[in-house]
Enzyme design. Structure first.
Site, PDB file in Angstrom:
ATOM      1  N   VAL A 263     -28.447 -22.975 -39.476  1.00 44.17           N
ATOM      2  CA  VAL A 263     -29.417 -22.429 -40.394  1.00 44.17           C
ATOM      3  C   VAL A 263     -28.305 -22.588 -41.297  1.00 44.17           C
ATOM      4  CG1 VAL A 263     -30.864 -20.277 -41.199  1.00 44.17           C
ATOM      5  CG2 VAL A 263     -30.967 -20.993 -38.713  1.00 44.17           C
TER       6      VAL A 263
ATOM      7  N   CYS B 199     -34.549 -19.907 -30.136  1.00 46.78           N
ATOM      8  CA  CYS B 199     -35.749 -19.451 -30.942  1.00 46.78           C
ATOM      9  C   CYS B 199     -36.994 -18.548 -29.877  1.00 46.78           C
ATOM     10  CB  CYS B 199     -36.591 -20.652 -32.062  1.00 46.78           C
ATOM     11  SG  CYS B 199     -35.151 -20.320 -33.051  1.00 46.78           S
TER      12      CYS B 199
ATOM     13  N   ARG C 141     -28.442 -23.258 -24.999  1.00 49.04           N
ATOM     14  CA  ARG C 141     -29.231 -22.192 -24.957  1.00 49.04           C
ATOM     15  C   ARG C 141     -29.928 -21.758 -24.576  1.00 49.04           C
ATOM     16  NH1 ARG C 141     -27.541 -19.470 -30.854  1.00 49.04           N
ATOM     17  NH2 ARG C 141     -28.269 -22.401 -31.296  1.00 49.04           N
TER      18      ARG C 141
ATOM     19  N   LYS D  95     -36.499 -15.677 -27.187  1.00 52.82           N
ATOM     20  CA  LYS D  95     -36.286 -14.210 -27.866  1.00 52.82           C
ATOM     21  C   LYS D  95     -36.849 -14.576 -29.088  1.00 52.82           C
ATOM     22  CE  LYS D  95     -33.519 -15.603 -32.489  1.00 52.82           C
ATOM     23  NZ  LYS D  95     -33.915 -15.252 -33.064  1.00 52.82           N
TER      24      LYS D  95
HETATM   25  C1  UDX Z   1     -38.392 -23.926 -32.850  1.00 51.50           C
HETATM   26  C2  UDX Z   1     -39.302 -23.847 -34.198  1.00 51.50           C
HETATM   27  O1  UDX Z   1     -40.144 -25.032 -34.032  1.00 51.50           O
HETATM   28  C3  UDX Z   1     -39.173 -24.109 -35.554  1.00 51.50           C
HETATM   29  O2  UDX Z   1     -39.469 -24.137 -36.596  1.00 51.50           O
HETATM   30  C4  UDX Z   1     -38.502 -22.662 -35.631  1.00 51.50           C
HETATM   31  O3  UDX Z   1     -37.366 -22.645 -36.902  1.00 51.50           O
HETATM   32  C5  UDX Z   1     -37.352 -22.251 -33.898  1.00 51.50           C
HETATM   33  O4  UDX Z   1     -37.583 -22.661 -33.083  1.00 51.50           O
HETATM   34  P1  UDX Z   1     -36.284 -25.624 -31.812  1.00 51.50           P
HETATM   35  O5  UDX Z   1     -35.498 -24.157 -31.405  1.00 51.50           O
HETATM   36  O6  UDX Z   1     -35.460 -26.255 -32.701  1.00 51.50           O
HETATM   37  O7  UDX Z   1     -37.541 -25.085 -32.702  1.00 51.50           O
HETATM   38  O8  UDX Z   1     -37.305 -26.134 -31.005  1.00 51.50           O
HETATM   39  P2  UDX Z   1     -38.816 -26.884 -31.030  1.00 51.50           P
HETATM   40  O9  UDX Z   1     -38.655 -28.017 -31.150  1.00 51.50           O
HETATM   41  O10 UDX Z   1     -39.542 -26.275 -31.551  1.00 51.50           O
HETATM   42  O11 UDX Z   1     -38.880 -27.070 -29.023  1.00 51.50           O
HETATM   43  C6  UDX Z   1     -39.215 -25.519 -28.628  1.00 51.50           C
HETATM   44  C7  UDX Z   1     -38.817 -25.781 -27.200  1.00 51.50           C
HETATM   45  O12 UDX Z   1     -40.674 -26.532 -26.187  1.00 51.50           O
HETATM   46  C8  UDX Z   1     -37.870 -26.592 -26.729  1.00 51.50           C
HETATM   47  O13 UDX Z   1     -37.732 -26.199 -25.029  1.00 51.50           O
HETATM   48  C9  UDX Z   1     -38.629 -28.191 -26.332  1.00 51.50           C
HETATM   49  O14 UDX Z   1     -38.326 -28.787 -25.557  1.00 51.50           O
HETATM   50  C10 UDX Z   1     -39.514 -27.951 -26.004  1.00 51.50           C
HETATM   51  N1  UDX Z   1     -41.532 -28.337 -25.868  1.00 51.50           N
HETATM   52  C11 UDX Z   1     -41.796 -28.774 -26.980  1.00 51.50           C
HETATM   53  C12 UDX Z   1     -42.461 -28.949 -24.762  1.00 51.50           C
HETATM   54  O15 UDX Z   1     -41.959 -28.890 -23.556  1.00 51.50           O
HETATM   55  N2  UDX Z   1     -43.299 -30.360 -25.488  1.00 51.50           N
HETATM   56  C13 UDX Z   1     -43.251 -30.405 -26.524  1.00 51.50           C
HETATM   57  O16 UDX Z   1     -44.366 -31.270 -27.108  1.00 51.50           O
HETATM   58  C14 UDX Z   1     -42.819 -29.438 -27.992  1.00 51.50           C
END
Ligand code: UDX
Length: 449
Positions: A17, A261, A329, A264
């Site tokens: 970040v 994220c 993670r 957590k």
């Molecule tokens: C997330 C939030 O989207 C972001 O706004 C915040 O600031 C941080 O947390 P991130 O952790 O980078 O971002 O991952 P994200 O793209 O949101 O995916 C989270 C999890 O959901 C991943 O394991 C991903 O594979 C899963 N996911 C996402 C799905 O299984 N299906 C989907 O359609 C979308």
């Protein structure tokens, strides 16, 4: 896209970040000094050597350094000397019992307390429990420094794009003037801005991430129900997603949601609700559904190889928590691997994100888990495997030469834990495809009589 006014900004923490914030704010025309405790990292960043897999970030860091708008220093106090705005971007990991661990935030506050210039604004960008801004102000004990909450909404793998094209900017503070100064930093982006109090701004982050987790747990549960009822989750989510009130994004079933994220933040909000005497039953179910997802995928793998994975070689395609990152993670892929390992499977894994950079941490993490052998060739992961399992949606998996994969495999079946592959391409190579939430072959649509 230059801002009207260029501010002197300090960013504390050059993690995911912090580094993205520092490089993007510099690209908007601000003068940014990023303070980081790890001296070796500071040295590397001064040479624009970025070890995070994030499109556009190395270029922005190099640009900022060359333009003299971005610098890296060791320590927090050194970065804040003449700052008008100081961003706290230090980790807030999940601590005891699921609450956010604020040790790093508190350490920085102790370090900078006597160094912050009078009149500067201290901004919390890390995800912190509701009430932290007030607590920060009390810990700081400085009437001449306002505290602001400005949560980040960056997704790994598209952090730079998300920062520069935000859906919204959320800024909360007791001091309107301080909140306005922080929102002025983003003036060049033209995004809608929500100005509110600090507690509400802190709550927005949890509310958004827990809602996203809820969408995914819902869709993963729905996928299981579709299988039992002979419906197709792909068609169902398309039909749902075209309702403007629902929207098409975040509706892809998978091995569970993970990353740094969502797990957590869902746990932290649960603890906060408990402490407030509120029974957040919906959120408890969202987490419980996700906790079951690794077992569901493992069951599917067992079924595909004849009932049990004990002593059976299984190849895993994708280990990172989502495509486009090198982050392991809280990866759902590793959760599935853990379940398969516990059931006696012999696991081999491959992930393109773990090849791209030299990443001792990722390899250490895998070695410590001790559940699989990592290989760096996709055909090695298929070699003699009774089944392949897709756990991360890397685009390159769709374009694999399935005839060569079929020749390497011992059993001709792929369990697609992301509904990512083209079943027809696999069928042409004689490989059976098993996805999540799809109608069984015998229930496929037939033309009306
Ligand atoms: C997330 C939030 O989207 C972001 O706004 C915040 O600031 C941080 O947390 P991130 O952790 O980078 O971002 O991952 P994200 O793209 O949101 O995916 C989270 C999890 O959901 C991943 O394991 C991903 O594979 C899963 N996911 C996402 C799905 O299984 N299906 C989907 O359609 C979308």
């Amino acid at each position: 896209m230059l801002t009207v006014h260029s501010y002197r900004v300090a960013v504390i923490g050059a993690g995911y970040v912090g580094l993205t914030t520092a490089a993007c704010l510099a690209s908007l025309g601000h003068r940014v000094t990023c303070g980081e405790v790890d001296a070796a990292k500071v040295e590397r960043l001064r040479r624009a050597d970025v070890r995070i897999l994030e499109p556009g970030l190395p270029e922005l860091v190099a640009e900022g350094l060359a333009a003299g708008r971005l610098d890296f220093v060791v320590g927090a106090a050194a970065a804040t000397a003449d700052a008008e705005v100081v961003f706290l971007c230090v980790p807030t990991p999940m601590g005891e019992g699921g609450t956010a661990d604020l040790t790093a935030v508190e350490a920085v506050l102790t370090e900078v307390r006597d160094h912050l210039p009078a009149g500067c604004v201290l901004v919390n960008k890390s995800t912190v429990p509701v009430g932290t801004a007030e607590r920060t102000a009390a810990l700081l004990g400085r009437d001449d420094v306002a505290v602001v909450s400005n949560p980040e909404f960056l997704r790994e793998g598209s952090g730079v794009r998300d920062f520069l094209n935000p859906d919204r900017i959320v800024v909360g503070s007791r001091s309107r003037a301080a909140a306005e100064r922080v929102s002025a930093l983003y003036a060049g982006l033209g995004a809608p801005t929500v100005l509110t109090d600090a507690a509400s701004a802190e709550m927005v982050k949890y509310a958004a991430n827990c809602f996203l987790a809820m969408k995914l747990s819902y869709v993963n549960s729905l996928a299981e129900l579709c299988e039992r009822l002979g419906a197709d989750i792909g068609d169902v989510t398309e039909g749902m997603g075209r309702d403007n009130r629902i929207g098409p994004s975040f509706l892809d079933p998978g091995p569970g949601w993970g990353g740094s994220c969502l797990p957590k933040d869902t746990n932290a909000l649960m603890r906060v609700a408990e402490a407030a005497g509120f029974d957040f039953g919906i959120l408890r179910s969202v987490i419980a559904a996700n906790d079951r997802q690794a077992d569901r995928v493992a069951d599917k793998v067992a079924e595909a190889v004849g009932g049990s994975v004990a002593g059976v070689r299984i190849g895993l395609l994708g280990l990172t928590f989502k495509a486009g990152t090198n982050d392991l993670r809280d990866s759902p892929a590793l959760a599935v691997a853990g379940v398969l390992h516990a059931r006696g499977a012999d696991l081999v894994g491959y992930d393109p994100g773990l090849l791209a950079l030299d990443q001792p941490e990722a390899h250490d993490l895998l070695a410590a888990a001790g559940i699989l052998t990592l290989v760096d060739d996709v055909l090695d992961v298929a070699k003699d495997a009774a089944a392949l399992v897709v756990l991360t949606e890397w685009p390159e998996f769709r374009g694999l030469d399935w005839h060569r994969v079929a020749d390497a495999l011992a059993g001709r079946v792929v369990v697609d834990g992301r509904n990512h592959l083209d079943p027809d391409a696999l069928a042409k190579a004689g490989i059976a495809w098993r996805g999540l939430g799809h109608r069984h072959a015998q229930q496929s649509l037939t033309a009306p009589a």
